[in-house]
Structures are given as C-alpha cells and as structure tokens.
Design a protein around this motif. Structure first.
Motif, PDB file in Angstrom:
ATOM      1  N   SER A 140      62.785  48.798  62.148  1.00  0.00           N
ATOM      2  CA  SER A 140      62.691  48.912  60.685  1.00  0.00           C
ATOM      3  C   SER A 140      62.336  50.316  60.228  1.00  0.00           C
ATOM      4  CB  SER A 140      61.632  47.937  60.163  1.00  0.00           C
ATOM      5  OG  SER A 140      60.359  48.252  60.694  1.00  0.00           O
ATOM      6  N   GLY A 141      61.977  51.207  61.139  1.00  0.00           N
ATOM      7  CA  GLY A 141      61.609  52.575  60.779  1.00  0.00           C
ATOM      8  C   GLY A 141      60.154  52.749  60.412  1.00  0.00           C
ATOM      9  N   GLU A 142      59.376  51.683  60.429  1.00  0.00           N
ATOM     10  CA  GLU A 142      57.963  51.763  60.056  1.00  0.00           C
ATOM     11  C   GLU A 142      57.153  52.503  61.111  1.00  0.00           C
ATOM     12  OE1 GLU A 142      54.319  48.685  58.903  1.00  0.00           O
ATOM     13  OE2 GLU A 142      56.337  47.924  59.364  1.00  0.00           O
TER      14      GLU A 142
ATOM     15  N   PRO B  22      50.427  57.587  58.942  1.00  0.00           N
ATOM     16  CA  PRO B  22      49.425  56.512  58.746  1.00  0.00           C
ATOM     17  C   PRO B  22      49.170  56.183  57.279  1.00  0.00           C
ATOM     18  CG  PRO B  22      48.678  58.053  60.425  1.00  0.00           C
ATOM     19  CD  PRO B  22      49.916  58.638  59.832  1.00  0.00           C
ATOM     20  N   LYS B  23      49.138  57.222  56.420  1.00  0.00           N
ATOM     21  CA  LYS B  23      48.890  56.971  54.999  1.00  0.00           C
ATOM     22  C   LYS B  23      50.052  56.206  54.370  1.00  0.00           C
ATOM     23  CE  LYS B  23      45.785  60.861  54.106  1.00  0.00           C
ATOM     24  NZ  LYS B  23      45.540  62.084  53.290  1.00  0.00           N
ATOM     25  N   GLU B  24      51.282  56.606  54.718  1.00  0.00           N
ATOM     26  CA  GLU B  24      52.453  55.899  54.183  1.00  0.00           C
ATOM     27  C   GLU B  24      52.464  54.447  54.654  1.00  0.00           C
ATOM     28  OE1 GLU B  24      55.719  58.176  55.544  1.00  0.00           O
ATOM     29  OE2 GLU B  24      55.446  59.810  54.091  1.00  0.00           O
ATOM     30  N   ARG B  25      52.067  54.234  55.933  1.00  0.00           N
ATOM     31  CA  ARG B  25      52.023  52.876  56.455  1.00  0.00           C
ATOM     32  C   ARG B  25      50.970  52.039  55.719  1.00  0.00           C
ATOM     33  NH1 ARG B  25      51.329  53.080  62.674  1.00  0.00           N
ATOM     34  NH2 ARG B  25      52.962  54.631  62.371  1.00  0.00           N
ATOM     35  N   GLU B  26      49.820  52.649  55.421  1.00  0.00           N
ATOM     36  CA  GLU B  26      48.788  51.931  54.680  1.00  0.00           C
ATOM     37  C   GLU B  26      49.255  51.567  53.280  1.00  0.00           C
ATOM     38  OE1 GLU B  26      45.273  54.242  54.674  1.00  0.00           O
ATOM     39  OE2 GLU B  26      44.883  54.028  56.833  1.00  0.00           O
ATOM     40  N   VAL B  27      49.997  52.478  52.640  1.00  0.00           N
ATOM     41  CA  VAL B  27      50.513  52.201  51.293  1.00  0.00           C
ATOM     42  C   VAL B  27      51.470  51.016  51.324  1.00  0.00           C
ATOM     43  CG1 VAL B  27      51.936  53.123  49.427  1.00  0.00           C
ATOM     44  CG2 VAL B  27      50.164  54.548  50.461  1.00  0.00           C
ATOM     45  N   ILE B  28      52.354  50.987  52.337  1.00  0.00           N
ATOM     46  CA  ILE B  28      53.320  49.885  52.439  1.00  0.00           C
ATOM     47  C   ILE B  28      52.597  48.563  52.702  1.00  0.00           C
ATOM     48  CG2 ILE B  28      55.208  48.977  53.843  1.00  0.00           C
ATOM     49  CD1 ILE B  28      56.115  51.883  54.256  1.00  0.00           C
TER      50      ILE B  28
ATOM     51  N   LYS C 197      52.553  45.240  50.276  1.00  0.00           N
ATOM     52  CA  LYS C 197      52.917  43.895  50.727  1.00  0.00           C
ATOM     53  C   LYS C 197      51.783  42.898  50.495  1.00  0.00           C
ATOM     54  CE  LYS C 197      56.131  45.353  54.385  1.00  0.00           C
ATOM     55  NZ  LYS C 197      56.378  45.362  55.847  1.00  0.00           N
ATOM     56  N   ARG C 198      50.550  43.360  50.774  1.00  0.00           N
ATOM     57  CA  ARG C 198      49.407  42.478  50.580  1.00  0.00           C
ATOM     58  C   ARG C 198      49.243  42.104  49.111  1.00  0.00           C
ATOM     59  NH1 ARG C 198      45.337  45.750  51.585  1.00  0.00           N
ATOM     60  NH2 ARG C 198      45.999  45.995  53.766  1.00  0.00           N
ATOM     61  N   GLU C 199      49.428  43.090  48.213  1.00  0.00           N
ATOM     62  CA  GLU C 199      49.307  42.807  46.781  1.00  0.00           C
ATOM     63  C   GLU C 199      50.398  41.851  46.309  1.00  0.00           C
ATOM     64  OE1 GLU C 199      49.357  46.590  44.934  1.00  0.00           O
ATOM     65  OE2 GLU C 199      47.250  47.052  45.395  1.00  0.00           O
ATOM     66  N   GLU C 200      51.617  42.009  46.857  1.00  0.00           N
ATOM     67  CA  GLU C 200      52.697  41.088  46.471  1.00  0.00           C
ATOM     68  C   GLU C 200      52.382  39.659  46.918  1.00  0.00           C
ATOM     69  OE1 GLU C 200      56.203  42.652  48.169  1.00  0.00           O
ATOM     70  OE2 GLU C 200      56.390  44.340  46.744  1.00  0.00           O
TER      71      GLU C 200
END
Length: 391
Positions: free
Chosen positions: A328-330, A335-341, A345-348
């Motif tokens: 998936s490219g993750e 690390p910061k971009e991964r935390e944002v994603i 997802k958690r908020e959704e």
C-alpha cells in the motif's frame, strides 16, 4: 542341680518372652491407626470444654508489667495508588496501635509500612495482628474495617488467586463470578460465612472467624477451579438449617447435602454417548423394517463434517503486516505522516461509531405512524374518481 536349675531357668525365661510377645501382639491388634498408637488418654479433656473459646488478655498493671527482652517488627510494601489514602488515615491507625502497645511507621520513599513492639506491649501475639492490619490496608481494605482485625475473635486471610488460572480472560470471568450481578453472590457469601470479603486484583481478602475463613477459602479456590459459588452457597444454607435442629446437631449430614455432578464430559465420554444414541436409533429402525405396520422414524441427523481432500502441499503463506504496508506504500512514509494517517482512520471509525450510537438512541424518540381517517370532502373526491374510472 545346677544343670537342672539352669535348664528350668531357661524354660521359664522362654515362657516369659513368649507371654510378653503375646501381650504385645494383642496390643498391636487393638491399635488400628498407626498415627494414633502413641496417643494417651487425657482425663482432663472433657466434652464440656469449648476449644474454640479465646481467653481475653487484659492490660496488666503498669507497676507489675515487665517489657519484652527483644523487639519484634514486620515491614510490608504497599502499592503506589494506596499512598494518598494511607497518608489520610495513618493518624487513626497509629492511635489504634498505640492502645495495644505497638508502634508503626509509614515510609513514603520506599513505599513501606512497619509495625513493631514497644516497652509497653504486653500481648506477645498482637504484633502478628498488626502485621495482618498492614497487609489488609495494602490490599485495599478500608481502615475502619481493617482495624477490626486487632480484636481477639477476628482473623484474616489473603487468598492469592492470580496463579490459579492460566488464561487471563478466563481468570477475569471466574473472578467476576465471586462478585456476581450487582454484588449479590459476594453478599450471600458474607452473610452465610459471617466474614467480610473483598475481591481486588489478584487476591481475595477475608476477615472473620476461623470457621468462616475456611469456608471462604474453599469457595474461592473452587470458583477458580470452575465450580460455581452457587453450589457452595446452597450447601451452606442447608447446613445452617440443619444446625438449628437439636436432633441433627451431632449426626452426619451427608445424606441431606446435595450431590452435584459435573456436566462437562471428556471427548471419549461424548463419543461413547453419541454412539449409544446412534446405536439405539439404528435398532429402532431395524425393528421398524421387520414390522411393516410400524411408523417409520425420521432419519438421524449426522453432524459429521465433509471429508476434505488430502493434499500433500502446505497452504500458501499469508502476507505479513510489513508486506501489506509495502504493497500500500505506507511502509515508505515518514513516522509523522504515518501517525496522521492512523489518526485520520481512527477519527473516521469513531465518527461512524458515534453516528451509529446516536441513531440507536434516537430510535426511541421516533413517533409511530399515525392513522388519520379521511375527511368527508376527501371521501367524496375518492367516489368521484372511482365513477370517472368506471365510466
């Protein structure tokens, strides 16, 4: 003469030995249990003596009192979350121990409580009571309740249940059985055993008489071994009713107590039981086939799984978590971009769950559809439409 005398002496000696051995054999035959062969009669121990009675030990006269030769002390650790409560009640604990001639210390740096004897201590066993008091305070018992252990007729028992069940989820479920719905099971245990019981963490703290503590330990350990407390509670209720009858006080109560059988069967027992049922059905069908007038029985449903085809090759290896992230490219993100994603997802998920909960809450406020009768003018209009359609 000497020879005759010696021979007669040997004969008498041999006969004396034989008589002694016979007596010893008779005594050995009388004693059945080897553990009781050295016991002797105790004429002073009569039936009217109450062995459970505890003699009080009042405080002696200060002039005639002599202090102990050495100081005895016990130190116990307490968890961090108990520190604020212990600091708030430590003055009352110190006062209660001073009335029994004990001294105590609270070390907040090392997280330790200490109790020790002083020159005013007159009861040699009270230091053990002080140790039990600190043990109960460390295990979450409130100070007014824990101070009751200093009384002569009250003892305590801290039952460790953390290592009795290996599976964590199973341990939590069995520990919850002791409490019961709204604490009803725990209340029943306290009423029947006349003990205070506190279930917390990996231990069960109990306070009461020695007989009650024995019953509490039995109930707790059996519950951890998958025996529901309700069986022991029912047994205690029957024993309480039998103890009220003076005719049955000194009799054996086994015939009145219920006999509970385990419902869980072994795999071999289940298979044998299932084969017996199938054999019985087969015999009934065979008897029906021999008798043409008999009513045919429905076929026996079989729960056997479908036979799988044997393949010598192992199943394909499933992709790991790292493989999925690389696909998936993750995996290549910072690390910061991964935390944002992950946060997005958690908020959704939280928003979807909140919307679902809100919809279920609002279902109770949706009014049912109302059935309103048509007015006279609407009925006339419907009749006109029907006539026009018929024409």
């Amino acid at each position: 003469m000497n020879a005759v005398a010696s021979s007669s002496g040997t004969q008498n000696g041999s006969s004396g030995k034989k008589s002694k051995t016979n007596v010893e054999m008779e005594e050995a035959d009388q004693v059945v249990n080897k553990n009781k062969r050295h016991r002797k009669d105790k004429p002073w121990d009569t039936d009217d003596i109450d062995h459970w009675h505890i003699e009080p030990m009042p405080q002696p006269d200060p002039l005639s009192h002599k202090p102990f030769l050495e100081e005895s002390s016990f130190a116990l650790l307490f968890p961090k979350y108990r520190e604020p409560y212990l600091r708030s009640v430590w003055s009352s604990i110190t006062t209660a121990l001073q009335s029994h001639g004990l001294a105590c210390e609270l070390d907040l740096v090392q997280g330790k409580m200490t109790v020790k004897t002083t020159r005013k201590t007159w009861d040699p066993y009270i230091v053990f009571k002080g140790r039990d008091l600190l043990k109960l305070l460390a295990r979450g018992v409130n100070a007014p309740q824990a101070l009751k252990v200093l009384q002569d007729d009250i003892a305590c028992d801290v039952i460790k249940i953390g290592g009795l069940v290996r599976n964590k989820e199973r341990f939590v479920k069995r520990r919850q059985r002791l409490v019961g719905p709204n604490g009803s099971t725990l209340k029943a245990i306290e009423l029947l055993t006349e003990c205070y019981v506190l279930v917390q963490g990996n231990t069960v703290s109990a306070m009461g008489t020695f007989k009650g503590l024995k019953e509490v330990r039995r109930i707790v350990i059996d519950c951890m071994n998958n025996i529901h407390p309700i069986y022991r509670i029912k047994e205690l209720m029957i024993k309480r009713e039998l103890a009220k009858d003076p005719k049955l006080v000194n009799e054996n109560w086994d015939r009145f107590l219920p006999k509970f059988q385990r419902r869980h069967l072994k795999t071999s027992e289940k298979t044998a039981k299932k084969n017996a049922v199938l054999e019985k059905k087969a015999q009934a069908q065979q008897a029906a086939a021999e008798n043409p007038n008999a009513i045919p029985l429905p076929p026996v449903p079989t729960t056997a799984a479908k036979k799988k085809t044997y393949t010598p090759f192992p199943p394909p290896q499933q992709p790991s978590k790292l493989d999925l992230q690389m696909a998936s490219g993750e995996y290549f993100l910072k690390p910061k971009e991964r935390e944002v994603i992950e946060k997005r997802k958690r908020e959704e998920r939280q928003a979807a769950k909140a919307e679902e909960r809100r919809a279920t809450r609002e279902e109770a406020f949706i009014p049912p559809p109302e059935h309103v009768e048509a007015s006279v003018a609407e009925k006339k209009m419907k009749k006109k439409k029907r006539k026009l359609e018929e024409e």
